[in-house]
Write a protein that holds these residues in place. Sequence first.
Motif, PDB file in Angstrom:
ATOM      1  N   ASN A  93      12.737 100.988 117.522  1.00 28.34           N
ATOM      2  CA  ASN A  93      13.554 102.190 117.332  1.00 28.34           C
ATOM      3  C   ASN A  93      14.401 102.087 116.070  1.00 28.34           C
ATOM      4  OD1 ASN A  93      12.771 103.847 119.517  1.00 28.34           O
ATOM      5  ND2 ASN A  93      13.999 102.625 120.920  1.00 28.34           N
ATOM      6  N   ASP A  94      14.991 100.927 115.833  1.00 26.12           N
ATOM      7  CA  ASP A  94      15.820 100.740 114.640  1.00 26.12           C
ATOM      8  C   ASP A  94      14.993 100.915 113.369  1.00 26.12           C
ATOM      9  OD1 ASP A  94      18.029 100.275 116.246  1.00 26.12           O
ATOM     10  OD2 ASP A  94      18.001  98.089 115.960  1.00 26.12           O
ATOM     11  N   LEU A  95      13.792 100.345 113.355  1.00 30.46           N
ATOM     12  CA  LEU A  95      12.938 100.476 112.180  1.00 30.46           C
ATOM     13  C   LEU A  95      12.537 101.930 111.966  1.00 30.46           C
ATOM     14  CD1 LEU A  95      11.325  99.358 109.826  1.00 30.46           C
ATOM     15  CD2 LEU A  95       9.480  98.794 111.447  1.00 30.46           C
ATOM     16  N   LEU A  96      12.157 102.608 113.032  1.00 35.46           N
ATOM     17  CA  LEU A  96      11.760 104.012 112.908  1.00 35.46           C
ATOM     18  C   LEU A  96      12.917 104.863 112.386  1.00 35.46           C
ATOM     19  CD1 LEU A  96       9.459 106.012 113.281  1.00 35.46           C
ATOM     20  CD2 LEU A  96      10.210 106.322 115.650  1.00 35.46           C
ATOM     21  N   LEU A  97      14.099 104.645 112.916  1.00 33.86           N
ATOM     22  CA  LEU A  97      15.269 105.394 112.438  1.00 33.86           C
ATOM     23  C   LEU A  97      15.534 105.125 110.953  1.00 33.86           C
ATOM     24  CD1 LEU A  97      17.748 105.133 115.443  1.00 33.86           C
ATOM     25  CD2 LEU A  97      16.616 107.205 114.573  1.00 33.86           C
ATOM     26  N   ALA A  98      15.382 103.862 110.543  1.00 33.15           N
ATOM     27  CA  ALA A  98      15.598 103.524 109.138  1.00 33.15           C
ATOM     28  C   ALA A  98      14.556 104.219 108.254  1.00 33.15           C
ATOM     29  CB  ALA A  98      15.537 102.006 108.941  1.00 33.15           C
ATOM     30  N   GLN A  99      13.326 104.281 108.717  1.00 34.04           N
ATOM     31  CA  GLN A  99      12.262 104.913 107.929  1.00 34.04           C
ATOM     32  C   GLN A  99      12.458 106.426 107.816  1.00 34.04           C
ATOM     33  OE1 GLN A  99       9.096 103.238 110.298  1.00 34.04           O
ATOM     34  NE2 GLN A  99       8.490 101.883 108.624  1.00 34.04           N
ATOM     35  N   LEU A 100      13.142 107.010 108.783  1.00 31.39           N
ATOM     36  CA  LEU A 100      13.350 108.462 108.803  1.00 31.39           C
ATOM     37  C   LEU A 100      14.747 108.871 108.355  1.00 31.39           C
ATOM     38  CD1 LEU A 100      11.581 109.313 112.180  1.00 31.39           C
ATOM     39  CD2 LEU A 100      10.674 109.591 109.864  1.00 31.39           C
ATOM     40  N   ARG A 101      15.535 107.933 107.890  1.00 38.09           N
ATOM     41  CA  ARG A 101      16.944 108.189 107.554  1.00 38.09           C
ATOM     42  C   ARG A 101      17.114 109.418 106.653  1.00 38.09           C
ATOM     43  NH1 ARG A 101      19.720 103.541 107.493  1.00 38.09           N
ATOM     44  NH2 ARG A 101      17.982 102.644 106.389  1.00 38.09           N
ATOM     45  N   ASP A 102      16.290 109.558 105.628  1.00 40.15           N
ATOM     46  CA  ASP A 102      16.448 110.653 104.675  1.00 40.15           C
ATOM     47  C   ASP A 102      15.562 111.854 104.976  1.00 40.15           C
ATOM     48  OD1 ASP A 102      18.328 109.184 103.240  1.00 40.15           O
ATOM     49  OD2 ASP A 102      16.775 108.205 102.038  1.00 40.15           O
ATOM     50  N   VAL A 103      14.899 111.851 106.108  1.00 39.15           N
ATOM     51  CA  VAL A 103      14.021 112.961 106.482  1.00 39.15           C
ATOM     52  C   VAL A 103      14.874 114.041 107.145  1.00 39.15           C
ATOM     53  CG1 VAL A 103      12.062 113.667 107.918  1.00 39.15           C
ATOM     54  CG2 VAL A 103      12.026 111.441 106.744  1.00 39.15           C
ATOM     55  N   PRO A 104      14.806 115.282 106.636  1.00 35.20           N
ATOM     56  CA  PRO A 104      15.619 116.346 107.238  1.00 35.20           C
ATOM     57  C   PRO A 104      15.181 116.664 108.660  1.00 35.20           C
ATOM     58  CG  PRO A 104      14.208 117.217 105.477  1.00 35.20           C
ATOM     59  CD  PRO A 104      14.018 115.737 105.493  1.00 35.20           C
ATOM     60  N   ASP A 105      16.094 117.196 109.432  1.00 30.72           N
ATOM     61  CA  ASP A 105      15.845 117.470 110.854  1.00 30.72           C
ATOM     62  C   ASP A 105      14.573 118.283 111.086  1.00 30.72           C
ATOM     63  OD1 ASP A 105      18.114 116.054 111.472  1.00 30.72           O
ATOM     64  OD2 ASP A 105      19.347 117.823 111.876  1.00 30.72           O
ATOM     65  N   GLU A 106      14.309 119.275 110.247  1.00 27.93           N
ATOM     66  CA  GLU A 106      13.146 120.136 110.467  1.00 27.93           C
ATOM     67  C   GLU A 106      11.818 119.415 110.223  1.00 27.93           C
ATOM     68  OE1 GLU A 106      14.613 120.873 106.241  1.00 27.93           O
ATOM     69  OE2 GLU A 106      15.555 120.741 108.215  1.00 27.93           O
ATOM     70  N   ARG A 107      11.854 118.218 109.638  1.00 31.34           N
ATOM     71  CA  ARG A 107      10.624 117.456 109.394  1.00 31.34           C
ATOM     72  C   ARG A 107      10.532 116.207 110.272  1.00 31.34           C
ATOM     73  NH1 ARG A 107      10.157 115.503 104.128  1.00 31.34           N
ATOM     74  NH2 ARG A 107       8.071 114.897 104.768  1.00 31.34           N
ATOM     75  N   ARG A 108      11.362 116.135 111.300  1.00 26.51           N
ATOM     76  CA  ARG A 108      11.364 114.954 112.175  1.00 26.51           C
ATOM     77  C   ARG A 108      10.482 115.175 113.410  1.00 26.51           C
ATOM     78  NH1 ARG A 108      15.628 111.418 110.751  1.00 26.51           N
ATOM     79  NH2 ARG A 108      15.766 110.586 112.846  1.00 26.51           N
ATOM     80  N   THR A 109       9.432 115.945 113.248  1.00 29.79           N
ATOM     81  CA  THR A 109       8.537 116.245 114.362  1.00 29.79           C
ATOM     82  C   THR A 109       7.659 115.039 114.679  1.00 29.79           C
ATOM     83  OG1 THR A 109       6.960 117.232 112.817  1.00 29.79           O
ATOM     84  CG2 THR A 109       8.485 118.723 113.932  1.00 29.79           C
ATOM     85  N   ALA A 110       7.327 114.936 115.957  1.00 29.92           N
ATOM     86  CA  ALA A 110       6.521 113.816 116.437  1.00 29.92           C
ATOM     87  C   ALA A 110       5.875 114.227 117.749  1.00 29.92           C
ATOM     88  CB  ALA A 110       7.408 112.588 116.655  1.00 29.92           C
ATOM     89  N   ALA A 111       4.979 113.407 118.217  1.00 29.78           N
ATOM     90  CA  ALA A 111       4.384 113.626 119.537  1.00 29.78           C
ATOM     91  C   ALA A 111       4.110 112.281 120.174  1.00 29.78           C
ATOM     92  CB  ALA A 111       3.093 114.435 119.430  1.00 29.78           C
ATOM     93  N   PHE A 112       4.428 112.188 121.456  1.00 34.52           N
ATOM     94  CA  PHE A 112       3.922 111.074 122.235  1.00 34.52           C
ATOM     95  C   PHE A 112       2.460 111.393 122.509  1.00 34.52           C
ATOM     96  CE2 PHE A 112       8.239 109.755 123.978  1.00 34.52           C
ATOM     97  CZ  PHE A 112       8.189 108.487 123.428  1.00 34.52           C
TER      98      PHE A 112
END
Length: 184
Positions: A84-103
Amino acid sequence: MLDAAGLSGLTLVSLDDVPPFEEAPETGATFEENALAKARDGYAATGLPTVADDSGIAVDALNGMPGVLSARWAGVHGEDTANNDLLLAQLRDVPDERRTAAFVSACALVYGPGHADHAVVRGEWPGVLAREPRGEGGFGYDPLFVPEGGTRSAAQLSAAEKDAASHRGRALALLIPALRALAR
């Protein structure tokens, strides 16, 4: 799920009900390949029709990664906090509207030794990734994942809420016709 689908004629057994067996490493490039390999291993070891799953999270801003590497994204299998920490770090500068994902969950049913004696299905649970973990329930990326249209993370949902909407539940629902045919 079997009861809810009205399936009879099948007896559900778990890994605890069969002798231990070795599973091949997950080397597939897709969830489907890994689920099928696991189900084939189970069938070969037990002679019983076998259902297996491979699942993870696919993040759009990371071109679908961590994907099949979800459980070991930070380098060690099952280190949820590090992943989770690594994923958050990789997405730090990604705007909210581009933080889409799917399980994503691929479920495979192997019911014979031949290459055609199987069914493989895929379930997806779309959502977005929060900027910080929320909730204490679940495991893996649940504290970061907010299902589409929701406000609570998967870690904040009750087990019943999660089961009703999850990627694994969606995949298993798609597997019901193959299980129904097997029960005949």
